[in-house]
Design a protein around this motif. Structure first.
Motif, mmCIF file in Angstrom:
data_model
loop_
_atom_site.group_PDB
_atom_site.id
_atom_site.type_symbol
_atom_site.label_atom_id
_atom_site.label_comp_id
_atom_site.label_asym_id
_atom_site.label_seq_id
_atom_site.Cartn_x
_atom_site.Cartn_y
_atom_site.Cartn_z
ATOM 1 N N VAL A 194 0.782 -1.208 0.041
ATOM 2 C CA VAL A 194 0.099 -0.124 0.053
ATOM 3 C C VAL A 194 0.922 1.360 0.033
ATOM 4 O O VAL A 194 0.541 2.193 -0.612
ATOM 5 N N GLY A 195 1.922 1.231 0.725
ATOM 6 C CA GLY A 195 2.862 2.273 0.704
ATOM 7 C C GLY A 195 3.535 2.517 -0.832
ATOM 8 O O GLY A 195 4.329 3.426 -0.992
ATOM 9 N N VAL A 196 3.223 1.676 -1.767
ATOM 10 C CA VAL A 196 4.014 1.776 -2.889
ATOM 11 C C VAL A 196 2.844 2.158 -3.829
ATOM 12 O O VAL A 196 2.903 3.043 -4.673
ATOM 13 N N PHE A 197 1.923 1.363 -4.068
ATOM 14 C CA PHE A 197 0.781 1.620 -5.033
ATOM 15 C C PHE A 197 -0.598 1.942 -4.437
ATOM 16 O O PHE A 197 -1.372 2.275 -5.207
ATOM 17 N N GLU A 198 -0.791 2.239 -3.142
ATOM 18 C CA GLU A 198 -1.975 2.522 -2.456
ATOM 19 C C GLU A 198 -2.977 1.493 -2.632
ATOM 20 O O GLU A 198 -3.687 1.209 -1.639
ATOM 21 N N ARG A 199 -3.402 0.690 -3.561
ATOM 22 C CA ARG A 199 -4.207 -0.201 -3.836
ATOM 23 C C ARG A 199 -3.614 -1.398 -4.596
ATOM 24 O O ARG A 199 -3.342 -1.336 -5.688
ATOM 25 N N VAL A 200 -3.797 -2.445 -3.901
ATOM 26 C CA VAL A 200 -3.218 -3.701 -4.504
ATOM 27 C C VAL A 200 -4.083 -4.838 -3.934
ATOM 28 O O VAL A 200 -4.803 -5.079 -3.369
ATOM 29 N N TYR A 201 -3.730 -5.820 -4.887
ATOM 30 C CA TYR A 201 -4.653 -7.187 -4.727
ATOM 31 C C TYR A 201 -3.522 -8.292 -5.168
ATOM 32 O O TYR A 201 -2.658 -8.301 -5.816
ATOM 33 N N GLU A 202 -3.861 -9.437 -4.523
ATOM 34 C CA GLU A 202 -3.243 -10.696 -4.932
ATOM 35 C C GLU A 202 -4.115 -11.972 -5.237
ATOM 36 O O GLU A 202 -4.900 -12.057 -4.216
ATOM 37 N N VAL A 203 -3.678 -12.680 -5.879
ATOM 38 C CA VAL A 203 -4.226 -14.154 -5.755
ATOM 39 C C VAL A 203 -3.237 -15.010 -5.865
ATOM 40 O O VAL A 203 -2.207 -15.417 -6.463
ATOM 41 N N GLY A 204 -3.204 -15.691 -4.933
ATOM 42 C CA GLY A 204 -2.146 -16.686 -4.382
ATOM 43 C C GLY A 204 -2.601 -17.805 -3.251
ATOM 44 O O GLY A 204 -3.454 -17.667 -2.621
ATOM 45 N N PRO A 205 -1.489 -18.931 -3.197
ATOM 46 C CA PRO A 205 -1.806 -19.950 -2.267
ATOM 47 C C PRO A 205 -1.322 -19.274 -0.986
ATOM 48 O O PRO A 205 -0.558 -18.555 -0.766
ATOM 49 N N VAL A 206 -2.099 -19.837 0.121
ATOM 50 C CA VAL A 206 -1.778 -19.823 1.414
ATOM 51 C C VAL A 206 -1.869 -21.166 2.230
ATOM 52 O O VAL A 206 -2.534 -22.013 1.795
ATOM 53 N N PHE A 207 -0.917 -21.299 3.390
ATOM 54 C CA PHE A 207 -0.920 -22.358 3.944
ATOM 55 C C PHE A 207 -1.065 -22.340 5.526
ATOM 56 O O PHE A 207 -0.790 -21.527 5.900
ATOM 57 N N ARG A 208 -2.161 -23.314 5.801
ATOM 58 C CA ARG A 208 -2.509 -23.429 7.409
ATOM 59 C C ARG A 208 -2.021 -24.622 7.965
ATOM 60 O O ARG A 208 -3.013 -25.648 7.435
ATOM 61 N N ALA A 209 -1.286 -24.781 8.788
ATOM 62 C CA ALA A 209 -1.171 -26.100 9.487
ATOM 63 C C ALA A 209 -1.875 -26.353 10.636
ATOM 64 O O ALA A 209 -1.430 -26.857 11.699
ATOM 65 N N GLU A 210 -3.185 -26.219 10.329
ATOM 66 C CA GLU A 210 -4.297 -26.130 11.368
ATOM 67 C C GLU A 210 -4.746 -27.744 11.308
ATOM 68 O O GLU A 210 -5.328 -28.136 10.449
ATOM 69 N N PRO A 211 -4.880 -28.543 12.254
ATOM 70 C CA PRO A 211 -5.177 -29.872 12.363
ATOM 71 C C PRO A 211 -6.877 -29.884 12.036
ATOM 72 O O PRO A 211 -7.450 -30.644 12.927
ATOM 73 N N HIS A 212 -7.444 -29.182 11.400
ATOM 74 C CA HIS A 212 -8.776 -29.202 11.302
ATOM 75 C C HIS A 212 -9.433 -30.632 10.087
ATOM 76 O O HIS A 212 -8.419 -30.546 9.154
ATOM 77 N N ASP A 213 -10.308 -31.187 10.377
ATOM 78 C CA ASP A 213 -10.605 -32.377 9.711
ATOM 79 C C ASP A 213 -12.041 -32.201 9.316
ATOM 80 O O ASP A 213 -13.063 -33.008 9.597
ATOM 81 N N THR A 214 -12.459 -31.071 8.633
ATOM 82 C CA THR A 214 -13.871 -30.561 8.551
ATOM 83 C C THR A 214 -14.025 -30.352 7.022
ATOM 84 O O THR A 214 -13.213 -30.527 6.207
ATOM 85 N N ALA A 215 -15.468 -30.235 6.758
ATOM 86 C CA ALA A 215 -15.703 -30.032 5.216
ATOM 87 C C ALA A 215 -15.541 -28.754 4.885
ATOM 88 O O ALA A 215 -15.637 -28.509 3.625
ATOM 89 N N ARG A 216 -15.099 -27.681 5.648
ATOM 90 C CA ARG A 216 -14.760 -26.408 5.252
ATOM 91 C C ARG A 216 -13.281 -25.882 5.267
ATOM 92 O O ARG A 216 -13.037 -24.768 5.019
ATOM 93 N N HIS A 217 -12.388 -26.700 5.681
ATOM 94 C CA HIS A 217 -11.021 -26.279 6.004
ATOM 95 C C HIS A 217 -10.252 -27.079 5.141
ATOM 96 O O HIS A 217 -10.274 -28.512 4.895
ATOM 97 N N LEU A 218 -8.982 -26.490 4.638
ATOM 98 C CA LEU A 218 -7.873 -27.206 3.862
ATOM 99 C C LEU A 218 -6.851 -26.498 4.326
ATOM 100 O O LEU A 218 -6.571 -25.422 5.010
ATOM 101 N N ALA A 219 -5.458 -27.309 4.136
ATOM 102 C CA ALA A 219 -4.240 -27.217 4.570
ATOM 103 C C ALA A 219 -3.654 -26.029 3.534
ATOM 104 O O ALA A 219 -2.788 -25.169 4.135
ATOM 105 N N GLN A 220 -3.958 -26.024 2.466
ATOM 106 C CA GLN A 220 -3.609 -25.121 1.397
ATOM 107 C C GLN A 220 -4.784 -24.609 0.545
ATOM 108 O O GLN A 220 -5.686 -25.360 0.005
ATOM 109 N N TYR A 221 -5.066 -23.456 0.433
ATOM 110 C CA TYR A 221 -6.132 -22.908 -0.403
ATOM 111 C C TYR A 221 -5.566 -21.482 -0.993
ATOM 112 O O TYR A 221 -4.701 -20.990 -0.750
#
Length: 428
Positions: A194-221
């Motif tokens: 934001v300090g460079v372009f003021e308005r930014v966005y990104e589309v990319g993977p994120v990783f969560r090592a949360e031990p959820h085993d549900t129908a709504r959680h993924l470790a990478q999304y």
């Protein structure tokens, strides 16, 4: 002769054309055989009466790749009202080994684990590939809406040196002999940009090592992240989110109409003003105790029903979450410091988006970390930018797979994920 797709056949009636694709199904009747060929655009019905060609068709297996040359003939009972007659058929490789489930049936009857074990072929089914087409269109709409509003797409590191981005668990790895982690979020980096372009966005993977085993959680999304500067407060961020959602759904309708029809998706209308409740009011509506620090899934479902019943909306903003449940960089409500200028967006009774206004003064960051008993050093590179002037800013993040899952009515987020990664699955 140039290959054409099945969707182009209606404009070529009376012509001899070449199509190619996978053997979707064969129907071998006494006097005639039907070969259904599937390509990226749909299905082509091929009518076979020549005994020699029939012998070839009988020898084919489902999912073998073939090329067919024939005459486009109008037939109201055929897919799209046309079919190929007087065909020649050529096998383009070795006969395929049939998959462990039928792809020509309207729905996949195999269990979800079986589908995921055989994802490369399960994804060929129109219901599975249709969900991915909707996902692709949603991302295209996300980008288009933000590009039109002056945002710049950025690409931030997915390997980081600190595990302090959020309260979620992290995946550790070795980086040339040094500890490193898979990024849980581009949050810090998108704020810095934001300090460079003021308005930014990104589309990319994120990783969560949360031990959820549900129908709504993924470790990478896939996370659709947005950050914008020079805002008055979180309400400006919410307005941008509203317009982004409208753009995403409009593009889904335009680019993935066939998939929407195949899956029977009811595309929601985004209200010009999405209804909103303060967290304290949301607890009352959901029938939750006033001391609850967060909303449970049952509360979210109750709020979704309320929004639909009272406002005819599939969307609901819940604002003013307690500061204790928000990250340290969240801006407090100036009038109610115990609550935040943060929000969640519920979509059909499920949390879809988290966002809010961020702190932007260096001294405020130091105070926020001290209040939580956290050291400054792990955040040094991040905090340095705020010593050099940052505007009031805020942003949000949309979980793509969760959005598509809720949009399509999938019972499990893995149904709309090509190759899901979770507590148990690392292949294929």
């Amino acid at each position: 002769m140039q290959r054409i797709l099945s969707a182009q056949l209606t404009t070529r009636v009376g012509e001899t054309v070449r199509v190619a694709g996978w053997v979707h199904r064969r129907r071998l009747l006494k006097s005639v055989a039907f070969l259904i060929v599937r390509d990226a655009a749909g299905l082509t019905q091929v009518v076979v009466t020549d005994p020699a060609v029939r012998g070839q068709v009988e020898a084919l297996t489902e999912e073998s790749t073939v090329e067919v040359v024939g005459t486009v003939t109008a037939n109201a009972t055929a897919p799209a009202g046309v079919e190929l007659t007087a065909p020649t058929v050529r096998l383009l490789g070795a006969p395929a080994e049939p998959p462990p489930f039928d792809l020509y049936r309207p729905a996949l009857t195999a269990s979800l684990p079986t589908q995921l074990d055989h994802a490369p072929v399960a994804l060929r089914h129109p219901t599975r590939s249709g969900a991915l087409r909707i996902s692709a269109a949603a991302v295209a709409g996300f980008r288009a809406a933000l590009d039109a509003d002056g945002f710049v797409e950025v690409h931030t590191p997915k390997v980081v040196s600190s595990s302090t981005e959020s309260g979620a668990n992290v995946f550790a790895l070795d980086w040339f002999g040094r500890p490193a982690y898979l990024a849980q979020s581009p949050q810090f980096y998108k704020q810095l940009m934001v300090g460079v372009f003021e308005r930014v966005y990104e589309v990319g993977p994120v990783f969560r090592a949360e031990p959820h085993d549900t129908a709504r959680h993924l470790a990478q999304y896939t996370s659709l992240d947005v950050e914008l500067g020079f805002v008055a407060d979180h309400r400006e961020v919410m307005a941008v989110l509203r317009d982004v959602l409208a753009g995403m759904l409009s593009t889904v309708a335009d680019r993935a109409g066939a998939a929407v029809a195949t899956l029977g998706v009811d595309l929601p209308v985004v209200p010009a003003r999405i209804p909103q409740l303060h967290f304290t009011e949301a607890l009352k509506v959901a029938g939750a105790p006033a001391y609850e620090p967060d909303l449970a899934p049952a509360h979210e479902r109750a709020l979704g029903e309320w929004a639909r019943r009272e406002h005819g909306s599939d969307f609901l903003f819940v604002t003013g979450y307690p500061m204790a449940k928000r990250p340290f960089y969240t801006h407090p409500d100036p009038d109610r410091p115990g609550y935040s200028n943060g929000f969640d967006l519920l979509f059909r009774g499920l949390e879809l988006v988290t966002g809010g206004q961020r702190l932007h003064r260096h001294a405020d960051y130091l105070a926020a970390l001290a209040e939580r008993g956290e050291p400054v050093e792990p955040y040094a590179g991040y905090l340095d930018a705020f010593r050099h002037g940052m505007p009031p800013h805020g942003g949000f993040a949309i979980g793509l797979e969760r959005f598509v899952s809720r949009l399509t009515g999938a019972a499990n987020v893995r149904e709309v994920t090509a190759f899901p990664r979770d507590l148990h699955r690392l292949t294929p």
